[in-house]
Scaffold this active site. Structure first.
Site, PDB file in Angstrom:
ATOM      1  N   LYS A 116       0.913  -0.727   0.500  1.00 41.97           N
ATOM      2  CA  LYS A 116       0.161  -0.120   0.191  1.00 41.97           C
ATOM      3  C   LYS A 116       0.538   1.448   0.118  1.00 41.97           C
ATOM      4  CE  LYS A 116      -4.162  -2.029   2.032  1.00 41.97           C
ATOM      5  NZ  LYS A 116      -3.898  -2.645   2.044  1.00 41.97           N
ATOM      6  N   GLU A 200      -3.037   7.012   7.568  1.00 38.51           N
ATOM      7  CA  GLU A 200      -3.541   7.682   7.502  1.00 38.51           C
ATOM      8  C   GLU A 200      -4.758   8.303   7.669  1.00 38.51           C
ATOM      9  OE1 GLU A 200      -4.308   5.990   3.171  1.00 38.51           O
ATOM     10  OE2 GLU A 200      -5.758   5.732   3.831  1.00 38.51           O
ATOM     11  N   HIS A 235     -14.663  -3.493   9.232  1.00 41.32           N
ATOM     12  CA  HIS A 235     -13.569  -2.756   7.660  1.00 41.32           C
ATOM     13  C   HIS A 235     -13.658  -4.103   6.435  1.00 41.32           C
ATOM     14  CE1 HIS A 235     -12.539   0.409  10.146  1.00 41.32           C
ATOM     15  NE2 HIS A 235     -11.446  -0.756  11.056  1.00 41.32           N
ATOM     16  N   ARG A 292      -6.682  -8.388  -8.385  1.00 45.08           N
ATOM     17  CA  ARG A 292      -7.243  -9.606  -8.737  1.00 45.08           C
ATOM     18  C   ARG A 292      -8.366  -9.412  -8.856  1.00 45.08           C
ATOM     19  NH1 ARG A 292      -9.743 -10.186  -3.299  1.00 45.08           N
ATOM     20  NH2 ARG A 292      -8.472  -8.298  -1.258  1.00 45.08           N
TER      21      ARG A 292
END
Length: 669
Positions: A116, A200, A235, A292
């Protein structure tokens, strides 16, 4: 086109790939662990190869064994599905070295987007808008905490190599940062073998919108529009839909083009998803790219008239994309609900057990028209990797099925989903079906007032206080009970259980316990049927029909229909879209049984102890965290039920424990 492929996965995606391959005349090879010997995906393929023990690390994550199996069976290509090795660049490289086609993007693209942090740095250089945060390599805890303070709370800690909601924590305050970071890193290393994280800014009321992209080896790349995946818990996605509500054409084109640009920047090939976090005002930021096929891909197939697995196979075989961008259009609206073995009322805790009964809404397998367009898709589609009688184990994801519906517009799709969920019956373990039905019918979801905090924000409505069962529910359970008693009777009138009396009537009380607590059904036998009384109601009840657990009753002339499944003294009543579980208390069968011992803290499911947060002799307050278990790649914290003292720790870090075992001895004040 390939003659034979190996499917390096399990569950519904393995079954889905096998079905598409069969339609194209391609032979398939399944791989399986010892826990999956009799699994549905094994039966769906032409051949099967055992990889090893149940643990994913010893079976589905063994790239060497999978490649050996492909070579030994003569497969030309490997389809990785999603999860496991699907985004592992070393596995993709290994396939290439062995002369096998990896049905996915090149290893270089996986490597570029697999981290990420690296992906965000790449997108930043390409002028793609990013959420404020730290995406670098410095993993010092003090440094990361300092970065969080500069970004401003709340912040989101996210595993750099993560996905599926694992290795993610929201941190509201500076004093909670260290504990959240440790937990995040533990979960990340267990799930992905990499404990690096990024920090973040956590956006308030954001939407999660992702774009399906597809590229071939001839330089073509298209986007197949968007999916809204905003409705999440812990999440992880719960409901997905396509297209996204309230999406303007201009915003759709902007996001679609940004996704295509991201794919081209890394030389992408195959199916991929570019995920964005979007503000309510329409602004959006790049989150990550999943290299994917996604779990929620069926909703895209439903609205575009495509088979994305077939596209994968054709592109991997060197063919061009089946459609150009100008040939892709949106047709109708689709919703997907993930049916999980979990208990929403207990923090969505996974449920382990056997699927004793599975009854699904009528479904037709999704198929395209002859030209792939023009024909409406099936109204209801079910993708599942399990069958009635199969077990949901602690080793893998607890998904039972994906329920996908299509409608000509969102309102029709919503109504169809609600009906389909009402017809979905599962007995043997806890599921989220009833919760999903409440969610679909809730005002915010129906009005498309979507954001990732929807479930928490409307918790009171989505998790209502349990109510006592109505007379009609108790009557259905009672009839099932009485039917069982009658079946045990004999021709001996002294042993018969039909309630006959020579003079007068026989009255008895049936004691049940439901979510709202104990209830008593008064039952009086009569020539006309049963007179039943409960929940402030009374009615004369007679049976109008029974078939395979389906019971039709008449209550004072009103007709009540339902299905009742019995497990010992547990009655599962399905009626009018409800699933009510009632425990029957037989005073004779349970006479003399001791009450459950108090002061015990037990494992809610099979798992592993990953952290002890207290020592022997510790004095703790009610709600204090005591230890952390890991099961199904997710962490679960055990808290003190009251203020008291930890008398003894019965397990150490690394120990495997079974469901219901005592974890520690605890004395309350």
């Amino acid at each position: 086109m390939f003659k034979k492929i190996l499917i390096a996965n399990r569950g519904e995606i393995a079954c889905r790939v096998a079905a598409t391959a069969r339609r194209l005349g391609i032979k398939t090879v399944a791989v399986y662990s010892e826990a999956d010997t009799d699994a549905k995906h094994v039966a769906a393929c032409d051949e099967a190869v055992l990889l090893g023990p149940a643990s994913a690390k010893e079976s589905y994550l063994r790239a060497d064994k999978i490649i050996e199996a492909a070579l030994a069976t003569g497969a030309q290509a490997i389809h990785p599905g999603y999860g496991f090795l699907s985004e592992n660049e070393d596995f993709a490289d290994g396939c290439a070295r062995a002369g096998l086609v990896f049905i996915g993007p090149p290893a270089s693209a996986i490597r570029a987007m697999g981290s990420k942090s690296a992906a965000k740095q790449l997108m930043e250089s390409a002028d793609v808008p990013l959420v404020p945060g730290y995406h670098g390599e410095n993993q010092d805890a003090g440094f990361l905490r300092q970065q969080a303070g500069q970004i401003g709370y709340p912040v989101l800690l996210k595993a750099s190599a993560g996905g599926g909601g694992k290795g993610m924590r929201i941190v509201e305050r500076d004093e909670d940062f260290d504990a959240a970071l440790k937990s995040c890193k533990r979960e990340a290393i267990n799930s992905f073998g990499d404990d690096r994280v990024l920090v973040e800014k956590y956006l308030i009321r954001p939407r999660h919108i992702e774009i399906q992209v597809f590229a071939d080896t001839h330089g073509n790349c298209v986007y197949l529009f968007e999916r809204d995946c905003s409705v999440q818990r812990r999440h992880q996605k719960v409901l997905e839909e396509a297209p996204a509500p309230d999406m303007s054409e201009q915003r759709r084109r902007s996001m679609g083009q940004a996704a295509v640009n991201a794919a081209k920047a890394v030389g992408y090939v195959g199916a991929g998803t570019v995920e964005f976090i979007a503000n309510q005002d329409g602004s959006f930021y790049f989150m990550e790219m999943n290299t994917r096929l996604q779990v929620e891909h069926p909703v895209t197939e439903m609205i575009t008239g495509t088979d994305l697995v077939e596209w994968q196979l054709r592109v991997a075989a060197g063919e061009s994309l089946p459609k150009r961008q100008d040939e892709l259009t949106i047709h109708g609206h689709a919703l997907e609900a993930r049916i999980y073995a979990e208990n929403p009322e207990k923090g969505f805790l996974p449920s382990i057990g056997t699927l004793l009964r599975v009854r699904t809404p009528a479904a037709v397998q999704f198929e395209l028209g002859a030209d792939g367009a023009g024909a409406d898709p099936a109204a209801v589609r079910i993708d599942s990797g399990v069958r009635e009688g199969d077990a949901i184990s602690p080793f893998y994801d607890p998904m039972i099925a994906k329920l996908i519906v299509w409608g000509r517009d969102r309102d029709e799709a919503l109504a169809r989903m609600a009906r389909a969920l009402a017809d979905y019956q599962v007995v043997g373990l806890a599921t989220n079906v009833a919760f999903l039905k409440r969610l679909v019918e809730s005002e915010p979801f129906a009005n498309a007032d979507l954001d990732t905090g929807l479930i928490e924000r409307h918790r009171d409505a989505l998790f209502p206080v349990p109510q006592p069962a109505g007379l009609h529910v108790l009557a259905l359970a009672a009839v099932k009970l009485l039917d069982g008693e009658h079946a045990c009777g004999t021709r001996d009138p002294w042993s018969d259980t039909d309630g006959w009396r020579m003079n007068g009537t026989f009255t008895r009380n049936l004691a049940f316990t439901g979510e709202a607590g104990p209830q008593v059904l008064g039952l009086r036998y009569s020539r006309q049927g049963w007179a039943m009384q409960a929940a402030g109601q009374d009615a004369l009840v007679s049976v109008a029909g029974q078939n395979d657990g389906q019971i039709t009753l008449k209550l004072d002339g009103s007709v009540v229909r339902g299905t009742v499944a019995r497990e010992g003294d547990t009655f599962h009543v399905f009626t009018n879209g409800q699933h009510v579980v009632l425990q029957y208390s037989d005073p004779l069968a349970h006479a003399g049984e001791a009450e459950a011992e108090s002061g015990r803290l037990t494992a809610p499911m099979p798992g592993k102890i990953v952290a002890l947060l207290v020592e022997k002799g510790a004095v703790v307050e009610k709600g204090s965290p005591l230890l952390i278990m890991e099961a199904m790649k997710m962490e679960h914290t055990i808290y003190a039920p009251a203020s008291g003292t930890v008398e003894e720790l019965l397990y150490t870090v690394g120990d495997q424990v079974t469901d219901g075992v005592q974890l520690l001895a605890f004395t309350t004040d």
